[in-house]
Design a protein around this motif. Structure first.
Motif, short mmCIF file in Angstrom:
data_model
loop_
_atom_site.label_atom_id
_atom_site.label_comp_id
_atom_site.label_asym_id
_atom_site.label_seq_id
_atom_site.Cartn_x
_atom_site.Cartn_y
_atom_site.Cartn_z
N THR A 38 0.90 -1.40 -0.15
CA THR A 38 0.12 0.24 0.05
C THR A 38 0.97 1.20 0.06
OG1 THR A 38 0.10 -0.08 2.34
CG2 THR A 38 -2.02 -1.15 1.16
N PRO A 39 1.44 1.85 -1.09
CA PRO A 39 2.09 3.05 -1.22
C PRO A 39 1.64 3.97 -0.50
CG PRO A 39 1.87 2.16 -3.39
CD PRO A 39 0.89 1.19 -2.56
N SER A 40 1.80 4.57 0.30
CA SER A 40 1.39 6.04 1.01
C SER A 40 2.77 6.78 1.34
CB SER A 40 0.52 5.86 2.10
OG SER A 40 1.11 5.21 3.15
N ALA A 41 2.48 7.94 1.70
CA ALA A 41 3.48 8.81 2.17
C ALA A 41 4.00 8.19 3.48
CB ALA A 41 3.17 10.17 2.44
N GLU A 42 3.21 7.86 4.42
CA GLU A 42 3.37 7.56 5.79
C GLU A 42 4.29 6.18 5.58
OE1 GLU A 42 -0.27 6.91 7.42
OE2 GLU A 42 -0.76 9.17 7.74
N SER A 43 3.79 5.27 4.80
CA SER A 43 4.77 3.86 4.75
C SER A 43 5.99 4.30 3.95
CB SER A 43 3.81 2.85 4.04
OG SER A 43 3.69 3.38 2.79
N LEU A 44 6.05 5.16 3.36
CA LEU A 44 7.37 5.57 2.46
C LEU A 44 8.31 6.09 3.43
CD1 LEU A 44 9.02 5.76 0.07
CD2 LEU A 44 8.04 8.09 -0.34
#
Length: 111
Positions: A38-44
């Motif tokens: 799930t690419p998201s800014a938080e996971s990045l």
């Protein structure tokens, strides 16, 4: 099994380090997998942070961490994820410059 006392200690220390390194390795791998799922800014951000920590601790080489971070950023860009701006520390109040102190007098040299 070692007989010498220092060798026994090295075994204990290396076992602790192996456990610590495996935890660090597991955390950055799971963070990368979460980002891939799930690419998201938080996971990045989490993945990049974990990579930095692993590189700092010496679990992985700093260039490998940089390469993995670059790949993750490229995937985020392709997925249209906007990176969040890093929070900057509030600027500290400018302290008044200290008054110039006169240099301490040196004692006179004896002849």
């Amino acid at each position: 099994m070692p007989i010498i006392k220092s060798a026994k200690k090295r075994v204990r220390v290396s076992n602790k380090a192996a456990i610590r390194n495996s935890k660090s390795r597991r955390s950055f791998k799971s963070a990368l997998k979460l980002f891939a799922k799930t690419p998201s800014a938080e996971s990045l951000g989490s993945a990049q942070s974990n990579l930095d920590k692993a590189a700092k601790k010496g679990v992985i080489h700093k260039n490998k961490a940089a390469r993995l971070k670059k790949r993750a950023a490229a995937k985020a860009k392709a997925a249209g994820v906007k990176p969040t701006a890093a929070k900057k520390a509030a600027p500290a109040k400018a302290a008044k410059p200290a008054a110039k102190k006169t240099p301490a007098k040196k004692p006179a040299a004896k002849k």
